[in-house]
Motif scaffolding. Structure first.
Motif, PDB file in Angstrom:
ATOM      1  N   UNK A   1      -7.010  -6.329  -4.764  1.00  0.00           N
ATOM      2  CA  UNK A   1      -7.187  -6.325  -3.315  1.00  0.00           C
ATOM      3  C   UNK A   1      -7.453  -7.723  -2.756  1.00  0.00           C
ATOM      4  N   UNK A   2      -7.220  -7.815  -1.442  1.00  0.00           N
ATOM      5  CA  UNK A   2      -7.435  -9.067  -0.729  1.00  0.00           C
ATOM      6  C   UNK A   2      -8.844  -9.617  -0.966  1.00  0.00           C
ATOM      7  N   UNK A   3      -9.827  -8.776  -0.693  1.00  0.00           N
ATOM      8  CA  UNK A   3     -11.180  -9.115  -1.105  1.00  0.00           C
ATOM      9  C   UNK A   3     -11.324  -8.464  -2.469  1.00  0.00           C
TER      10      UNK A   3
ATOM     11  N   UNK B   1      -1.671   8.773  -3.894  1.00  0.00           N
ATOM     12  CA  UNK B   1      -2.110   7.564  -4.590  1.00  0.00           C
ATOM     13  C   UNK B   1      -1.647   7.524  -6.036  1.00  0.00           C
ATOM     14  N   UNK B   2      -1.033   6.416  -6.407  1.00  0.00           N
ATOM     15  CA  UNK B   2      -0.496   6.257  -7.753  1.00  0.00           C
ATOM     16  C   UNK B   2      -1.574   5.735  -8.676  1.00  0.00           C
ATOM     17  N   UNK B   3      -1.678   6.333  -9.849  1.00  0.00           N
ATOM     18  CA  UNK B   3      -2.711   5.867 -10.751  1.00  0.00           C
ATOM     19  C   UNK B   3      -2.149   5.041 -11.895  1.00  0.00           C
TER      20      UNK B   3
ATOM     21  N   UNK C   1      -1.107   4.599  -1.051  1.00  0.00           N
ATOM     22  CA  UNK C   1      -2.381   4.603  -0.328  1.00  0.00           C
ATOM     23  C   UNK C   1      -2.200   4.908   1.153  1.00  0.00           C
TER      24      UNK C   1
ATOM     25  N   UNK D   1      -0.799   2.257 -11.930  1.00  0.00           N
ATOM     26  CA  UNK D   1      -0.572   0.901 -11.442  1.00  0.00           C
ATOM     27  C   UNK D   1      -1.883   0.128 -11.538  1.00  0.00           C
TER      28      UNK D   1
ATOM     29  N   UNK E   1      -4.019  -2.512  -9.103  1.00  0.00           N
ATOM     30  CA  UNK E   1      -3.991  -3.006  -7.729  1.00  0.00           C
ATOM     31  C   UNK E   1      -5.091  -4.048  -7.561  1.00  0.00           C
TER      32      UNK E   1
ATOM     33  N   UNK F   1     -13.142  -6.507  -3.974  1.00  0.00           N
ATOM     34  CA  UNK F   1     -13.521  -5.094  -4.086  1.00  0.00           C
ATOM     35  C   UNK F   1     -14.280  -4.798  -5.373  1.00  0.00           C
TER      36      UNK F   1
ATOM     37  N   UNK G   1       1.828   1.853  -3.495  1.00  0.00           N
ATOM     38  CA  UNK G   1       0.691   2.358  -4.262  1.00  0.00           C
ATOM     39  C   UNK G   1       0.317   3.785  -3.853  1.00  0.00           C
TER      40      UNK G   1
ATOM     41  N   UNK H   1       0.831  -1.214   0.000  1.00  0.00           N
ATOM     42  CA  UNK H   1       0.000   0.000   0.000  1.00  0.00           C
ATOM     43  C   UNK H   1       0.863   1.260   0.000  1.00  0.00           C
TER      44      UNK H   1
END
Lengths: 300, 272
Positions: free
Chosen positions: B98-100, B90-92, B72, B94, B96, B102, B70, B67
């Motif tokens: 997520x664990x769940x 926050x980097x755009x 975040x 990239x 990303x 999302x 990224x 994070x």
């Protein structure tokens, strides 16, 4: 606007090829309940027969009490007499029903718009939240019905005081539900949005607001029934039109059939508006767990 | 045939460009009563085209590391550079995962993938073509309109993966993306992930607490220790890029690396 469009686009905005559509339909995706009209009708019937039976029994009881004259007719008129009044006085009743409906709907719409706008302000501005939210919560303990006489003094006998009262009563559930909905957004979704370089506005339109809709819709359902109360109470206090006004008139004349007819029409306004909000909910958030495979009224 | 669209577009010309540079990174979380050091003096460089897996037990700060890269999570000490520029927000540029997963529960599969394009204001047609290609690549064909709750966990993660890849990011950051899946689905996803990495040429950093996953996927494996999170060792088992569950798992290089990592993480860490 964009939100509604997005939500609906799921079902209308098609995939590029006809084959893709065909496969999507052919593959039996588990739990994918695209039911037929017949299936919906069956479920509606299944959901509504029990309350209808109870309602029928209540009517039978009412009819029995009136028929045996267990209670004097000037206290409880027979269903027939009420129906007769509704038919013979239909022009007058319709006019007043219209007035009350207009007050209610205007009050509800204003409460919804102002309520959602306030909620957005509260969620996005810490200062606004700290200074306004406690006041909004505190204002809820003021008996708003008691404000009605003041409103009449200020705004006279026209539509305005009734609409304002409807707004005041319906505002609270809208704000509370919208704030709860907007706050309940999964923080991971916001992080995801940040990695997409999305602006605050896009994040709001595409993630936050649609995510808040389920809770907001429950608030709106409460609000619409309260708006009717606001309009009618406003009419009680000072009016020359509307069902509340007719109710006072009928009670002064001990005209029980008119009283009952009036009451039925008031309830009808509430029911119809409630069903309309339910319908809107059904169209806006068919994806939500509370709505999956549900029929209008069955899930509420 | 599927790979042609993706290839060339993303394959970096110079294979040694440092994509991520982390130097002497320390991250502390302060609360009223205590201070936790999530990351302690971590240094790591990820080069273009690499598949770096970060393995470690829960609470070793590996997700925090991701994070931070990224952008975040603010408030770290040390140097974090992405594409040669310091990460301050926050980097755009990239992807990303997520664990769940999302996903937005009101959007169908295709619309969820296209969210990436809408948020970035990408060209619509191009985005749709890419989305369809990714749907095919990940075997989601036929489910374009299915809502997330109608999908299995593995399929949800595939949708999230497509979304993270839609804009052809130069680097894909994955935060335990398969952690919630059952063992079989996880193996399947690992096989697919390896194929997608080879076909797209994207640089990937994947965080996991599963030793086999880390070794199977990584061209380089970074092992971390918990509290405070430190890099204990970096392994390069030298397995070929193309992996296969049948042969790779029996490859002595694989077993040796897995053994070594288990040893590093302590005997208490049971294999999955």
């Amino acid at each position: 606007m964009t939100t509604t469009e997005d939500l609906r686009a799921d079902s209308s905005d098609g995939p590029p090829t006809a084959t893709a559509r065909a496969t999507a339909k052919d593959t039996a995706v588990p739990g994918r309940g695209r039911t037929s009209a017949w299936g919906q009708a069956v479920r509606l019937a299944d959901a509504s027969w029990r309350p209808l039976v109870v309602l029928g029994l209540l009517f039978a009881g009412w009819w029995f009490v009136a028929w045996r004259e267990l209670v004097p007719a000037y206290l409880i008129p027979s269903p027939g007499a009420v129906l007769e009044t509704m038919v013979s006085e239909r022009a007058m009743l319709l006019e007043h029903t219209w007035v009350t409906t207009v007050e209610t709907v205007l009050g509800f719409v204003i409460a919804a718009v102002v309520g959602v706008a306030t909620a957005v302000l509260l969620v996005y501005s810490k200062t606004a939240e700290k200074s306004l939210y406690p006041l909004i919560l505190f204002a809820q303990v003021i008996p708003k019905i008691a404000i009605a006489p003041i409103l009449v003094v200020w705004f006279g006998f026209g539509l305005t005081p009734k609409i304002i009262l409807a707004v005041l009563i319906a505002f609270f559930p809208v704000v509370v539900s919208a704030v709860a909905g907007l706050r309940s957004v999964d923080p991971e979704l916001l992080e995801m949005s940040a990695t997409m370089g999305a602006s605050r506005w896009r994040t709001f339109v595409k993630i936050r607001f649609p995510g808040a809709l389920p809770q907001l819709m429950s608030g709106l359902k409460v609000a619409v029934t309260l708006a009717v109360v606001g309009a009618v109470v406003g009419e009680f206090v000072g009016a020359d039109r509307g069902l509340g006004f007719v109710l006072l008139l009928a009670s002064g004349n001990l005209d029980a059939p008119l009283l009952f007819a009036d009451l039925i029409l008031m309830s009808l306004i509430g029911v119809v508006l409630f069903v309309l909000v339910e319908l809107a909910e059904h169209l806006l958030i068919p994806w939500h767990a509370s709505r999956r495979g549900s029929v209008v009224l069955a899930a509420s | 045939m599927a790979a042609t669209v993706l290839d060339g577009a993303t394959t970096p010309s110079v294979a040694t460009d440092p994509i991520i540079e982390v130097e002497n990174l320390t991250m502390r979380f302060r609360s009223k009563r205590s201070e936790t050091v999530a990351l302690d003096d971590v240094s790591l460089t990820v080069r273009a085209g690499e598949f770096v897996t970060i393995a470690g037990p829960s609470g070793c700060g590996k997700s925090t590391l991701l994070k931070l890269v990224a952008g975040l999570t603010p408030g770290f000490e040390g140097k974090v550079h992405l594409y040669g520029a310091p990460v301050t927000r926050p980097q755009r540029d990239i992807g990303f995962a997520f664990q769940r997963s999302a996903l937005l529960e009101w959007r169908g599969v295709r619309k969820n993938i296209l969210l990436q394009a809408e948020m970035r204001g990408m060209d619509r047609r191009l985005a749709q073509r890419r989305a369809d290609h990714l749907i095919e690549l990940t075997g989601l064909t036929g489910f374009e309109k299915a809502l997330p709750h109608e999908l299995s966990g593995g399929m949800q993660q595939r949708v999230a993966l497509c979304r993270a890849l839609l804009h052809e990011p130069r680097v894909l950051l994955m935060d335990e993306p398969f952690g919630a899946l059952d063992a079989l689905t996880r193996e399947q996803m690992n096989v697919e992930m390896n194929r997608i990495w080879r076909e797209t040429g994207t640089t990937v950093v994947l965080v996991t607490h599963s030793v086999p996953e880390a070794v199977y996927l990584g061209s380089r494996i970074v092992v971390m220790s918990p509290r405070p999170g430190r890099i204990v060792e970096t392994l390069e088992p030298g397995l070929p890029d193309e992996r296969d569950y049948g042969t790779t798992l029996r490859d002595p290089r694989f077993t040796r690396a897995a053994e070594r990592i288990r040893g590093l993480l302590g005997a208490t860490h049971t294999p999955e």
